[in-house]
Design an enzyme around this catalytic site. Sequence first.
Site, mmCIF file in Angstrom:
data_model
loop_
_atom_site.group_PDB
_atom_site.id
_atom_site.type_symbol
_atom_site.label_atom_id
_atom_site.label_comp_id
_atom_site.label_asym_id
_atom_site.label_seq_id
_atom_site.Cartn_x
_atom_site.Cartn_y
_atom_site.Cartn_z
ATOM 1 N N PHE A 25 -4.918 -12.864 -19.297
ATOM 2 C CA PHE A 25 -4.192 -14.124 -19.404
ATOM 3 C C PHE A 25 -4.824 -15.058 -20.434
ATOM 4 C CE2 PHE A 25 -3.028 -12.874 -15.026
ATOM 5 C CZ PHE A 25 -1.652 -13.015 -15.110
ATOM 6 N N SER A 26 -5.967 -14.673 -20.982
ATOM 7 C CA SER A 26 -6.703 -15.567 -21.875
ATOM 8 C C SER A 26 -5.913 -15.995 -23.111
ATOM 9 C CB SER A 26 -8.031 -14.928 -22.290
ATOM 10 O OG SER A 26 -8.895 -14.827 -21.175
ATOM 11 N N LYS A 75 -19.554 -6.576 -21.022
ATOM 12 C CA LYS A 75 -20.307 -7.820 -20.813
ATOM 13 C C LYS A 75 -21.829 -7.630 -20.876
ATOM 14 C CE LYS A 75 -16.799 -10.230 -18.111
ATOM 15 N NZ LYS A 75 -16.530 -11.010 -16.879
ATOM 16 N N ASP A 111 -18.628 -17.338 -16.933
ATOM 17 C CA ASP A 111 -18.045 -16.862 -15.669
ATOM 18 C C ASP A 111 -18.676 -17.548 -14.467
ATOM 19 O OD1 ASP A 111 -16.191 -15.034 -16.696
ATOM 20 O OD2 ASP A 111 -17.654 -13.409 -16.740
ATOM 21 N N GLY A 135 -19.205 -7.296 -0.871
ATOM 22 C CA GLY A 135 -19.175 -6.489 -2.087
ATOM 23 C C GLY A 135 -20.475 -6.613 -2.856
ATOM 24 N N LYS A 164 -26.440 0.008 -2.617
ATOM 25 C CA LYS A 164 -26.151 -0.986 -3.650
ATOM 26 C C LYS A 164 -26.669 -2.358 -3.237
ATOM 27 C CE LYS A 164 -22.139 0.877 -6.092
ATOM 28 N NZ LYS A 164 -20.751 0.574 -6.527
#
Length: 289
Positions: A25-26, A75, A111, A135, A164
Amino acid sequence: MIHLQKISGHTRQLGIIGYPVEHSFSPKMHNFISERMGNDYTYSAWRVHPDNLEAAVNGIRALGIAGVNVTAPHKTEVIKYVDEVSEQARLLGSVNTVVNRGGKLVGYNTDSDGFYTALKSAGIEVEGKKLLIIGAGGVVKPTLIRLIQAKPESVTVVNRTKSKVYSLAEKIRAEMGFEIKTEVVDRDFDVVINTTSAGMEPQLDALPIEEIAELEDLSFINSDTAVVDMIYNPDETLFLREAKRRGARAVLNGLGMLIYQGLISYELFTGTKLPDDMAEVVKREVFNR
């Protein structure tokens, strides 16, 4: 939107690189802001295969592109190819914004600040609060670091794959000196954040707690709980609907994070100070929300 007849040899280029990137959407958001502010910039989306990332970054310099946003899967890898990285982006290990300052490429991360600003704007406080993060994927570490900087009382992280969580906790302990809880000791949380894809296509009917043994139901959500989902499409996931049904004091999707990180990036790209109400204007005019 940018009118084609206004584009000239003076128009500066902005864009986003990712793989894939067609869903972004940027372009719509940044081009709207340029039009609104009367700035001579145009913003595009460029699909860059990981094998071509170095060449693409060099192309920013060669073509005099003013700046780019960086999305998955680039990133972390992009850090190798820029000239300088902000202290915060280096700590987070993630760059989502590259600004061309006279041929010198500087990497930033907007972010995490975008996410934190979205929380603050929704009246969701972090300082002194008990946080639950669902998560442990790639987006979690930068988010966690920014949240820890806001001085919560505690942070508990749960994930389907426990290894994790343990690995993440070790990294945070080493880099931040902060002890993350890797087990649910009690079910009393002030802020609950879903970072998983449960609730997106094709998992619209999924809850993020599925397959997480410590959270067999949603009874930890009540009128004292703020519930956040990083997903913004759909607007309201099953998780947020259930949170509302249980009387959560606040519910927030990921659209604010998307908008605020974009506004911070735009200011870095152009040197423009945007009006305080720009987030609401973008939300209304670009996203019809």
